[in-house]
Design a protein around this motif. Structure first.
Motif, short mmCIF file in Angstrom:
data_model
loop_
_atom_site.label_atom_id
_atom_site.label_comp_id
_atom_site.label_asym_id
_atom_site.label_seq_id
_atom_site.Cartn_x
_atom_site.Cartn_y
_atom_site.Cartn_z
N LEU A 397 10.98 -4.36 1.98
CA LEU A 397 11.09 -4.89 0.63
C LEU A 397 10.97 -6.40 0.62
CD1 LEU A 397 11.64 -4.46 -2.37
CD2 LEU A 397 14.08 -4.46 -1.86
N TYR A 398 11.70 -7.08 1.50
CA TYR A 398 11.65 -8.54 1.55
C TYR A 398 10.26 -9.04 1.96
CZ TYR A 398 16.75 -8.24 1.39
OH TYR A 398 18.05 -7.97 1.02
N ALA A 399 9.61 -8.35 2.91
CA ALA A 399 8.28 -8.76 3.36
C ALA A 399 7.26 -8.66 2.23
CB ALA A 399 7.85 -7.90 4.55
N ASP A 421 -3.54 -10.62 -5.94
CA ASP A 421 -3.58 -9.40 -5.14
C ASP A 421 -2.91 -8.28 -5.93
OD1 ASP A 421 -3.65 -7.55 -3.04
OD2 ASP A 421 -1.70 -8.24 -2.29
N ILE A 422 -3.68 -7.71 -6.86
CA ILE A 422 -3.12 -6.71 -7.78
C ILE A 422 -2.65 -5.47 -7.01
CG2 ILE A 422 -3.61 -5.23 -9.75
CD1 ILE A 422 -5.55 -7.36 -10.72
N GLY A 423 -3.44 -5.03 -6.03
CA GLY A 423 -3.04 -3.86 -5.25
C GLY A 423 -1.73 -4.08 -4.54
N GLY A 424 -1.56 -5.27 -3.92
CA GLY A 424 -0.31 -5.58 -3.24
C GLY A 424 0.85 -5.69 -4.21
N LEU A 425 0.60 -6.25 -5.40
CA LEU A 425 1.65 -6.38 -6.40
C LEU A 425 2.13 -5.00 -6.86
CD1 LEU A 425 0.27 -9.33 -8.57
CD2 LEU A 425 2.23 -9.40 -7.01
N VAL A 426 1.20 -4.08 -7.01
CA VAL A 426 1.58 -2.71 -7.42
C VAL A 426 2.46 -2.07 -6.35
CG1 VAL A 426 0.68 -0.39 -7.85
CG2 VAL A 426 -0.44 -2.37 -8.89
N VAL A 427 2.08 -2.25 -5.08
CA VAL A 427 2.87 -1.69 -3.99
C VAL A 427 4.26 -2.32 -3.95
CG1 VAL A 427 3.05 -1.44 -1.49
CG2 VAL A 427 0.86 -1.08 -2.62
N THR A 428 4.31 -3.65 -4.17
CA THR A 428 5.60 -4.35 -4.16
C THR A 428 6.51 -3.85 -5.27
OG1 THR A 428 4.57 -6.35 -3.24
CG2 THR A 428 6.70 -6.61 -4.33
N ARG A 431 7.87 -0.55 -4.37
CA ARG A 431 8.92 -0.66 -3.35
C ARG A 431 10.21 -1.17 -3.97
NH1 ARG A 431 7.23 0.96 1.47
NH2 ARG A 431 9.47 1.00 1.91
N LEU A 432 10.12 -2.06 -4.93
CA LEU A 432 11.32 -2.52 -5.62
C LEU A 432 12.09 -1.34 -6.21
CD1 LEU A 432 10.13 -5.76 -7.46
CD2 LEU A 432 12.06 -5.60 -5.89
N TYR A 433 11.35 -0.39 -6.73
CA TYR A 433 11.97 0.79 -7.35
C TYR A 433 12.50 1.76 -6.29
CZ TYR A 433 12.43 5.13 -9.99
OH TYR A 433 12.90 6.29 -10.54
N THR A 434 11.63 2.15 -5.35
CA THR A 434 12.00 3.19 -4.39
C THR A 434 13.03 2.69 -3.38
OG1 THR A 434 10.10 2.60 -3.00
CG2 THR A 434 9.80 4.37 -4.61
N ARG A 437 16.50 2.13 -4.97
CA ARG A 437 17.18 3.41 -5.18
C ARG A 437 17.71 3.97 -3.87
NH1 ARG A 437 14.33 7.96 -8.45
NH2 ARG A 437 16.42 8.76 -8.19
N PHE A 438 16.92 3.85 -2.80
CA PHE A 438 17.36 4.36 -1.50
C PHE A 438 18.61 3.61 -1.03
CE2 PHE A 438 17.52 4.24 3.11
CZ PHE A 438 17.32 5.56 3.46
N ILE A 439 18.60 2.29 -1.14
CA ILE A 439 19.75 1.48 -0.71
C ILE A 439 20.96 1.80 -1.56
CG2 ILE A 439 20.62 -0.88 -0.55
CD1 ILE A 439 17.74 -1.76 0.10
#
Length: 469
Positions: A397-399, A421-428, A431-434, A437-439
């Motif tokens: 997440l931090y990376a 970097d739209i693709g990277g922003l979407v992945v980020t 990850r913020l969501y998933t 929630r996991f943590i």
């Protein structure tokens, strides 16, 4: 009203707590009264024994040494307990009804202690930080090496309108040759009209061969100026839904079947004798006419779909190209500006491919980093695997956040949105969501485990008090 909001389940818990508190208060009063009476009787008995010359024992007797195992009481179901509580407790009790201010403060201190313990167990150490830096560097290198988006399409691959028409003519001819009913092909599609007279035949609409061989109605420009539609040769593709790469399959096909033209704002006009003519055609009427044409001749729909596909093919690689899909229906001004700057469907498809590849590569990097960090796991040193997984999620997440922040800063500093970097922003964002929630779930399980251990300790203390060993 108290400081807390309660769910329906929590309200049931509060009622049960209130009910049990009332029961415990009653039991405490009865025990106090019974204990006072018992003490008085014991004192009287001791005085009587002493008066009779008996010597009282100096140490209390021990009970339970030779007793059989204490039976485990059978508890009621939770629903039954809630039903009993609801009979006795008619209001909506809150935590403030059970806990004193000191108990609240103690609960907050316990929560802070558990939170500190969780942070201690899941905090990043030196090895984790090194893996985090490697992950952030890889994600940053990924978007640095990704080509810019928003660049014009290669002009050498563009065609003129005439070249585009010539390019697809052979497909139209082949379609007609394949399906036309002839002496050598008696099972082909009929293309004759039933009515007599020119006007009556016109009212029947186009045959499937006429649909294939004639132009599409939403290419018509004549008559639009008189209606104030603002359509010209350079912008008609971004203003008509027949040219939309997605919506065109519906509206373009319907326009071909009904000889109409639908604009990006869903206004529809009839096209007759090469002119766009009033009045407006309501959308329900367009749907009704389209359905009527399809029912009248089952060959019209496949012919119209083929004609739509052929028109896409003739426009796709031309200088003007096709507009960005769907955008015109939501933001016509932006769609027009992009189209005027020669950013068309081909550019969009190329950039979508770039960003999709960037997103996939970002996901692959996250997978590699996750596997790499997993190799450092040691149960004796790192504790539970679940808590170690929290550290892995934090690293990823931090990376991703560091990489996204760097990319956004560069795009803002250079004022070049093409660097985003739209693709990277979407992945980020995902990850913020998933990961969050996991943590959160891991922390909830950690707290529950702590409470379970605390409850077992309380149970043991209660057993020790009830049964003297």
């Amino acid at each position: 009203m108290g400081s807390y909001q309660y769910t329906a389940g929590e309200k049931d818990v509060n009622k049960v707590l209130k009910y049990q508190q009332e029961q415990l208060n009653d039991m405490a009063a009865q025990l106090k009264q019974g204990n006072a009476s018992l003490v008085a009787r014991i004192k009287d008995s001791e005085e009587l024994l002493q008066s009779l010359g008996y010597t009282l024992p100096q140490a209390p007797r021990k009970y339970g040494e030779n007793n059989a195992a204490v039976p485990v009481p059978v508890t009621e179901s939770w629903d039954a307990i809630v039903a009993q509580a609801e009979k006795q407790v008619t209001d909506a009790p809150e935590l403030e009804d059970f806990l004193t201010e000191a108990e609240f403060q103690q609960a907050y201190r316990d929560l802070e202690r558990i939170d500190e313990e969780f942070q201690k167990c899941t905090g990043l150490n030196t090895t984790d930080t090194a893996v985090l830096l490697v992950a952030a560097a890889m994600q940053t290198l990924r978007w640095v090496l990704t080509p810019k988006i928003g660049e014009p399409y290669d002009p050498s691959k563009r065609l003129t309108d005439k070249e585009g028409d010539a390019h697809v003519k052979k497909y139209k001819d082949a379609f007609v040759e394949k399906h036309k009913r002839t002496g050598s092909n008696p099972g082909g599609w009929a293309a004759e009209k039933k009515s007599q007279g020119h006007r009556m035949r016109q009212s029947e609409g186009k045959t499937w061969i006429e649909i294939i061989e004639s132009g599409v109605p939403y290419d018509t420009i004549k008559g639009t100026a008189a209606l104030g539609l603002g359509i010209g040769g350079t912008n008609h593709r971004c203003k008509t839904l027949g040219h939309d790469p997605i919506l065109g399959w519906v509206f373009g096909t319907a326009n071909i079947l009904t000889n109409t033209m639908t604009l990006s704002d869903l206004r529809t006009y009839r096209v007759e004798k090469g002119y766009v003519q009033p009045p407006l055609i309501p959308l329900p009427l367009l749907i009704e006419e389209t359905a009527g044409r399809i029912q009248a001749d089952p060959h019209l729909l496949p012919a119209a779909l083929f004609r739509q596909a052929v028109h896409y093919a003739s426009d796709l690689f031309t200088k003007e190209g096709l507009p960005v899909p769907l955008l015109g229906s939501f933001h016509e001004t932006l769609a027009g500006e992009l189209y005027a700057s020669q950013y068309d469907f081909l550019c969009f498809a190329r950039d979508a491919g770039l960003e999709s590849a960037s997103a996939v590569l970002s996901i692959l990097i996250n997978m590699v980093i996750g596997l790499l960090h997993g190799l450092y796991y040691n149960e004796e040193r790192d504790g539970e695997r679940k808590l170690y997984e929290v550290r892995t999620r934090k690293i990823l997440l931090y990376a991703n956040m560091l990489s996204a922040a760097g990319n956004t800063a560069v795009a803002a500093f250079t004022k070049d949105a093409k660097l985003l970097d739209i693709g990277g922003l979407v992945v980020t964002v995902s990850r913020l969501y998933t990961d969050s929630r996991f943590i959160a779930r891991a922390k909830e399980e950690f707290i529950q485990q702590y409470l379970d251990e605390e409850w077992r300790r309380i149970e043991k203390d209660a057993d020790d008090m009830l049964y003297i060993l």
